[in-house]
Design a protein around this motif. Structure first.
Motif, PDB file in Angstrom:
ATOM      1  N   ALA A  90       8.781   4.373  -4.131  1.00  0.00           N
ATOM      2  CA  ALA A  90      10.366   4.520  -4.052  1.00  0.00           C
ATOM      3  C   ALA A  90      10.830   3.911  -2.812  1.00  0.00           C
ATOM      4  CB  ALA A  90      10.997   5.872  -4.234  1.00  0.00           C
ATOM      5  N   PRO A  91      11.887   3.164  -2.948  1.00  0.00           N
ATOM      6  CA  PRO A  91      12.709   2.382  -1.911  1.00  0.00           C
ATOM      7  C   PRO A  91      12.766   3.110  -0.493  1.00  0.00           C
ATOM      8  CG  PRO A  91      14.076   1.940  -3.709  1.00  0.00           C
ATOM      9  CD  PRO A  91      12.708   2.984  -4.005  1.00  0.00           C
ATOM     10  N   GLU A  92      13.059   4.784  -0.888  1.00  0.00           N
ATOM     11  CA  GLU A  92      13.341   5.396   0.154  1.00  0.00           C
ATOM     12  C   GLU A  92      12.231   5.448   1.257  1.00  0.00           C
ATOM     13  OE1 GLU A  92      15.608   6.934  -3.135  1.00  0.00           O
ATOM     14  OE2 GLU A  92      13.588   6.313  -3.058  1.00  0.00           O
ATOM     15  N   PHE A  93      10.867   5.110   0.980  1.00  0.00           N
ATOM     16  CA  PHE A  93       9.781   5.030   1.757  1.00  0.00           C
ATOM     17  C   PHE A  93       9.357   3.709   2.267  1.00  0.00           C
ATOM     18  CE2 PHE A  93       8.943   8.695  -1.247  1.00  0.00           C
ATOM     19  CZ  PHE A  93       8.935   9.698  -0.205  1.00  0.00           C
ATOM     20  N   ASP A  94      10.164   2.704   2.223  1.00  0.00           N
ATOM     21  CA  ASP A  94       9.828   1.269   2.443  1.00  0.00           C
ATOM     22  C   ASP A  94       9.534   1.233   3.988  1.00  0.00           C
ATOM     23  OD1 ASP A  94      10.041   0.299  -0.014  1.00  0.00           O
ATOM     24  OD2 ASP A  94      11.855  -0.548   0.335  1.00  0.00           O
ATOM     25  N   ALA A  95      10.565   2.061   4.741  1.00  0.00           N
ATOM     26  CA  ALA A  95      10.255   2.215   6.434  1.00  0.00           C
ATOM     27  C   ALA A  95       9.186   2.715   6.900  1.00  0.00           C
ATOM     28  CB  ALA A  95      11.636   2.672   6.785  1.00  0.00           C
ATOM     29  N   ASP A  96       8.810   3.891   5.991  1.00  0.00           N
ATOM     30  CA  ASP A  96       7.720   4.739   6.786  1.00  0.00           C
ATOM     31  C   ASP A  96       6.425   5.190   5.772  1.00  0.00           C
ATOM     32  OD1 ASP A  96       9.050   6.438   5.095  1.00  0.00           O
ATOM     33  OD2 ASP A  96       9.235   8.056   6.735  1.00  0.00           O
TER      34      ASP A  96
END
Length: 87
Positions: free
Chosen positions: A11-17
């Protein structure tokens, strides 16, 4: 070994970490994650993240997304399943 059988790590919510989340899971004893695709649009991302995290992925179309799928969604699913049979 713990297995997270339903982890939307793509999911894009995890792109940063994403890598940090995966590392914390391993540190907590999770030996494998299964990343389920929820629509035809997430088939590729589920596979890519599963490969990167040495996990597994599941292809399908979640009932919440059926109304937003293209007319040929089941055909796309069949093609993707056939293409991934050796994964």
């Amino acid at each position: 070994m713990w297995i997270d059988s339903h982890c939307h790590l793509d999911a894009p919510e995890f792109d940063a970490d994403r890598a940090a989340v995966a590392s914390r899971a391993v540190a907590a004893g999770v030996g494998m994650v299964v990343i389920p695709a929820v629509s035809t649009r997430t088939f590729d991302s589920a596979r890519e993240v599963a490969v990167q995290s040495q996990g597994a992925y599941a292809l399908g179309i979640h009932p919440l997304y059926v109304d937003h799928e293209p007319d040929d969604a089941l055909h796309q699913l069949r093609v993707a399943l056939a293409a991934s049979v050796d994964d």
